[in-house]
Design a protein around this motif. Structure first.
Motif, PDB file in Angstrom:
ATOM      1  N   VAL A 128     -12.122 -17.988 -38.810  1.00 25.04           N
ATOM      2  CA  VAL A 128     -10.686 -18.280 -38.848  1.00 25.04           C
ATOM      3  C   VAL A 128     -10.242 -18.812 -37.490  1.00 25.04           C
ATOM      4  CG1 VAL A 128      -8.401 -17.355 -39.327  1.00 25.04           C
ATOM      5  CG2 VAL A 128     -10.409 -16.392 -40.488  1.00 25.04           C
ATOM      6  N   GLU A 136      -7.400 -20.136 -34.647  1.00 21.19           N
ATOM      7  CA  GLU A 136      -6.056 -19.748 -34.205  1.00 21.19           C
ATOM      8  C   GLU A 136      -5.016 -20.606 -34.928  1.00 21.19           C
ATOM      9  OE1 GLU A 136      -4.071 -16.953 -32.040  1.00 21.19           O
ATOM     10  OE2 GLU A 136      -6.194 -17.350 -31.627  1.00 21.19           O
ATOM     11  N   THR A 146      -3.622 -17.160 -41.707  1.00 19.90           N
ATOM     12  CA  THR A 146      -3.195 -16.040 -40.856  1.00 19.90           C
ATOM     13  C   THR A 146      -1.681 -15.793 -40.921  1.00 19.90           C
ATOM     14  OG1 THR A 146      -2.845 -17.460 -38.911  1.00 19.90           O
ATOM     15  CG2 THR A 146      -5.066 -16.560 -39.232  1.00 19.90           C
ATOM     16  N   ARG A 166      -4.489  -8.706 -43.988  1.00 23.34           N
ATOM     17  CA  ARG A 166      -4.005  -9.827 -43.175  1.00 23.34           C
ATOM     18  C   ARG A 166      -5.174 -10.379 -42.373  1.00 23.34           C
ATOM     19  NH1 ARG A 166       1.937 -10.639 -40.987  1.00 23.34           N
ATOM     20  NH2 ARG A 166       1.688 -12.750 -40.181  1.00 23.34           N
ATOM     21  N   ARG A 170      -7.110 -12.260 -39.545  1.00 21.10           N
ATOM     22  CA  ARG A 170      -6.844 -12.430 -38.124  1.00 21.10           C
ATOM     23  C   ARG A 170      -7.655 -13.592 -37.540  1.00 21.10           C
ATOM     24  NH1 ARG A 170      -7.349  -7.586 -40.002  1.00 21.10           N
ATOM     25  NH2 ARG A 170      -9.607  -7.592 -39.748  1.00 21.10           N
ATOM     26  N   PRO A 171      -7.095 -14.305 -36.563  1.00 24.90           N
ATOM     27  CA  PRO A 171      -7.849 -15.382 -35.901  1.00 24.90           C
ATOM     28  C   PRO A 171      -9.142 -14.842 -35.290  1.00 24.90           C
ATOM     29  CG  PRO A 171      -5.535 -15.488 -35.288  1.00 24.90           C
ATOM     30  CD  PRO A 171      -5.715 -14.193 -36.035  1.00 24.90           C
TER      31      PRO A 171
END
Length: 348
Positions: A281, A283, A288, A319, A321-322
């Motif tokens: 994933v 940013e 996200t 959820r 996450r980066p």
């Protein structure tokens, strides 16, 4: 100076025989599984299980199955005949379904037990064909002590010189010189006493016939080397437990390499019209933005696990996450849509 891959202009080396042998050994060590694929450096596994006709889970909805079990898991896909189903909680399990479950490594036995499979370990294996794949499987099975998952192994090879070479190479393995497709020979050599039979000859029709005979004689686990897609429905209808393919092993490696840096691995499974992606994933990637239940995710995809410091089996509250690695089950027509969700610029 020692030459490196870069000196030859080579970016990737693929060893299909080694990849196939590793897959076979993993399947034999987990007797109830039809497929086992590692993700995230071995922290997560996708497990395939075929549902027996008398399994207690038949007719059960997936949400009910999840409520009954304390084990964190997610059913990623179901192969039902020629159909590939990306299930929701209301999907029901039917006899002869091949169910694919994502789970943290070390919990495969609990998954197979939950789906009605017994946990007895395989102890005796006959390998038909002393090819590079066959010899590597034999070495992998016989190298451990019995209490650590090792097995009593016999290997049948038609070529005399090759058989003699294998007899010298494979310590603790009984090498039999003979035709692997000769059923009478196999019976004389104890076929009916085996827990597992692995047919790895170049003759795929013979591999199917040998496994069919083994099943008829009560062998618990049969695995065949098959590359022709037309044989997959046949193998399932005769009760073959698992099929492996060197072509598929190559395609997995090539797909992973060609997809780009954000795609860590790609798995395709025989008989299943879908891919399983391991994605990093980025940013500010769209995925996200909110918990999964609040996102309008495309049809034909299912997020199974999110892995960073911990392994989280995905739910609606998850959820992403980066920097995390995410395991996604997706149909071929939705691959580009899925990859877009994990890129910062929203491009595939």
């Amino acid at each position: 100076a020692v030459l490196t891959l870069d000196d030859f202009g080579i970016d990737l080396i693929i060893h299909p025989e080694e990849s196939t042998a590793v897959e076979v050994v993993a399947l034999l060590r987990r007797a109830a599984a039809t497929d086992i694929i590692d993700f995230c450096g071995g922290r997560v596994q996708l497990v395939g299980v075929r549902i027996d006709s008398d399994a207690s889970v038949i007719g059960m909805k997936l949400q009910e199955l999840a409520q009954r079990s304390p084990l964190p898991f997610r059913v990623m896909g179901i192969a039902r005949g020629a159909r590939t189903i990306v299930p929701d909680g209301n999907a029901t399990i039917q006899a002869n379904d091949q169910v694919f479950v994502i789970v943290a490594t070390g919990q495969v036995g609990q998954v197979t037990y939950m789906l009605g499979k017994e946990g007895r370990r395989l102890q005796r294996c006959m390998i038909l064909g002393g090819s590079n794949v066959g010899s590597r499987v034999a070495a992998g099975l016989s190298s451990r002590k019995r209490r650590d998952g090792g097995m009593e192994v016999k290997i049948v090879e038609a070529d005399r010189d090759r058989a003699e070479h294998l007899a010298e190479l494979l310590e603790g393995v009984l090498v039999i010189h003979g035709d692997p497709s000769d059923i009478d020979l196999l019976v004389r050599e104890g076929l009916s006493e085996m827990d597992a039979v692995v047919a790895l000859t170049e003759d795929e029709e013979a591999n199917l016939v040998s496994c069919l005979m083994a099943k008829h004689l009560g062998v618990r686990k049969t695995i065949a080397l098959l590359s022709k897609s037309a044989y997959i429905p046949i193998s399932q209808s005769i009760g073959l437990d698992a099929a492996v393919s060197q072509k598929l092993a190559v395609s997995r490696e090539v797909l992973r390499f060609l997809r780009g840096a954000h795609v860590q691995s790609v798995a395709t499974i025989q008989g299943l019209d879908a891919e399983v992606l391991e994605l990093i994933v980025e940013e500010d990637a769209p995925i996200t933005a909110a918990p999964l239940m609040e996102q309008n995710l495309p049809r034909g995809m299912l997020i199974g696990a999110v892995v960073d410091e911990n392994v989280e089996i995905a739910t609606g509250q998850t959820r992403v996450r980066p920097g995390a690695k995410v395991i996604v089950f997706v149909t071929p027509d939705r691959v580009s849509d899925v990859e877009t969700l994990f890129r910062a610029d929203g491009r595939a």
